[in-house]
Design an enzyme around this catalytic site. Structure first.
Site, PDB file in Angstrom:
ATOM      1  N   ASP A  36       0.781  -1.296  -0.041  1.00 52.95           N
ATOM      2  CA  ASP A  36      -0.093   0.125  -0.169  1.00 52.95           C
ATOM      3  C   ASP A  36       0.985   1.285   0.143  1.00 52.95           C
ATOM      4  OD1 ASP A  36      -2.502   0.772  -0.165  1.00 52.95           O
ATOM      5  OD2 ASP A  36      -2.922   0.771   1.854  1.00 52.95           O
ATOM      6  N   ASP A  93      -8.899  -2.488   2.236  1.00 56.10           N
ATOM      7  CA  ASP A  93      -8.640  -1.854   3.562  1.00 56.10           C
ATOM      8  C   ASP A  93      -9.588  -2.227   4.633  1.00 56.10           C
ATOM      9  OD1 ASP A  93      -6.660  -0.217   2.580  1.00 56.10           O
ATOM     10  OD2 ASP A  93      -8.027   1.308   1.782  1.00 56.10           O
TER      11      ASP A  93
END
Length: 530
Positions: free
Chosen positions: A385, A437
């Site tokens: 990420d 997420d």
């Protein structure tokens, strides 16, 4: 059915990891000189500007522009802004003294040939009340001062507008139409209530997924065999004992997910087109249909006990639940309608329903066996990420993750996002959160709940409550960082991984249970390891 159950979580995890960026940035990018240090008269903050316009008295579509580093500030309220006539600059590039009459009007000029400050000075010397600069693309570049501009004295507002909007205004003026504009820059609310709703949706999805098997599907955790078994009794949807397919992630599989996701992300970045987006939409619809079907069948069977027991024979499909014959067509029509009307103002509702059902189903079918595998998966996702959001601009000149999430190369946004309109923001837009997420921290939260139940731990001396709170805090920190960095996309896992994985490791170490958490289930038979 067993093959489909194995493939759904594996494919979903790889796809969901692609889009783990917390939120997309505002549609504004910088020139190379945008990072030049401010100088006297050139220290304004860049602000989005609403450009209302009227052609021969008829109001047109409001255009969104971007103010310059220099020039006068604009009113915050539409009622304070003055409606002003607009005139074409002559010369059109506004790089020399104007020969056209623009006194007390908003001059309209094209970009190029000279510095932005030179254009502003020429428009101001010609008596213009402001300057609209037509960009040579649809993006909004930041107008800054050049290194030679040591002292700037621009007292009129200067705003850049997209190429298409500027061309429309220019065409109307060329045809002799009367064009009026009104410039103002409303403030965004300090507290984004839409982000609060998105926060509730994300936390609620993880909690619901963790509790679903026991309290909705009426299944009990039997950790001795690493499988879920259905409770027999009056509250169960069926009286038969039934095994459930479980997809158990391994450390090796976690690394493979990251590699596959990175390769696919680059393919999307370089080759994203309408057909590629349609492929993602089809995959999302298939996953959403399966997820919605599973959730609805489970809920209806929980309420109406007899529905979960009746089955019918269908050609090519064999024996299926009678309930599914009605639920599957409904879910299919729902997904098709969303795909057809995905650009409508209400399409976010269908996208969020399909997405939440998909995530709940994936979290029922995929699991982490212990903290050792959780550390491998979440640490890899953490690096993934951060790299594709913050480090990739150094190699690819822009954030690969944010560019793909916004659909910069195709004009379409990817569907693997929870999104909700900014109802209370005068600029509109959407708050977005990638499925990754929610899914990846959710796997750890779900593991903590199974661990607590197997160890018969209480609420406070267990891990589930604290990891849920940790996830909620981590997501809050994500939106706080988004606010502090003026809407620049954030890698949410940067905040979520320390607040979940870091928290369970610290708690386990303090309680002396870290070795048990780390090696949990390794000596037992696994249902399925990939």
């Amino acid at each position: 059915m067993a093959i489909r159950r194995r493939l759904l979580p594996a494919a979903a995890l790889a796809l969901l990891l692609l889009f783990a960026a917390g939120a997309a940035a505002d549609d504004a990018s910088s020139d190379d000189a945008a990072g030049a240090p401010p100088s006297p008269g050139c220290s304004n903050k860049f602000q989005l500007v609403k450009v209302k316009n009227w052609v021969n008295g008829t109001e047109g579509t409001t255009v969104v522009g971007l103010s310059a580093r220099f020039g006068a500030s604009l009113p915050r309220n539409v009622h304070e802004a003055q409606k002003t006539f607009s005139m074409l600059a002559n010369p059109l590039d506004c790089c020399s003294n104007l020969t056209s009459k623009v006194t007390n009007s908003i001059a309209l000029a094209t970009r190029g040939e000279c510095a932005f400050t030179a254009k502003a000075n020429n428009a101001q010397a010609g008596g213009a009340a402001g300057l609209l600069v037509i960009n040579d693309s649809e993006e909004l570049y930041k107008m800054v001062c050049s290194e030679n501009d040591t002292s700037i004295d621009v007292t009129i507002p200067v705003v850049m507008i997209p190429q298409s909007a500027g061309k429309n205004l220019k065409d109307f003026l060329d045809q002799g139409a009367i064009v009026e504009v009104q410039l103002y820059s409303p403030n965004r609310p300090v507290v984004d209530l839409s982000a609060c709703f998105l926060w509730i949706m994300a936390v609620g999805t993880i909690v619901c997924s963790s509790l679903w098997s026991e309290f909705v599907a009426c299944e009990q955790v039997d950790e001795r065999y690493n499988q879920l078994t259905r409770k027999d009794g009056p509250n169960s949807g069926t009286n038969s004992r039934e095994d459930k397919e479980i997809f158990e992630i391994s450390a090796k599989g976690a690394v493979v997910f990251i590699i596959v996701a990175s390769v696919f992300l680059l393919l999307l970045f370089y080759f994203m087109s309408s057909w590629f987006i349609w492929l993602l939409i089809v995959l999302f619809c298939i996953g959403g249909i399966e997820g919605m079907h599973v959730c609805l069948v489970t809920l209806i069977s929980r309420v109406f006990k007899d529905c979960g027991q009746k089955s019918v024979q269908l050609p090519c499909f064999g024996e299926v639940l009678a309930l599914s014959t009605g639920i599957v067509p409904f879910c299919t029509v729902f997904a098709i309608l969303w795909a057809v009307y995905r650009h409508s103002s209400f399409a976010w509702i269908g996208q969020d329903i399909l997405g939440i059902c998909l995530m709940i189903t994936v979290l029922q079918m995929a699991r982490l066996p212990n903290i050792r595998v959780a550390s491998a998966l979440l640490s890899a996702a953490f690096v993934y990420d951060i790299f594709w959001v913050f480090i990739s601009p150094l190699l690819f000149h822009e954030s690969v993750m944010i560019a793909v999430a916004r659909g910069d190369n195709s004009g379409e946004t990817i569907p693997m996002l929870l999104r909700i309109p900014r109802f209370f923001d005068p600029w509109g837009g959407y708050d977005m959160l990638g499925f990754g997420d929610i899914i990846f921290p959710g796997l750890l939260v779900a593991f903590s709940y199974r661990f607590d139940r197997a160890g018969k731990k209480g609420v406070l001396n267990g891990y589930f409550l604290w990891l849920t709170v940790g996830y909620a805090v981590g997501l809050f920190l994500t939106y706080l960082a988004l606010f502090l960095m003026d809407g620049h996309g954030q890698p949410a896992l940067l905040y979520l991984v320390p607040c979940t994985l870091g928290l369970i490791v610290v708690l386990g170490w303090i309680r002396g249970e870290l070795p048990l958490l780390w090696n949990y289930g390794r000596s037992e038979n696994l249902v399925e390891e990939v």
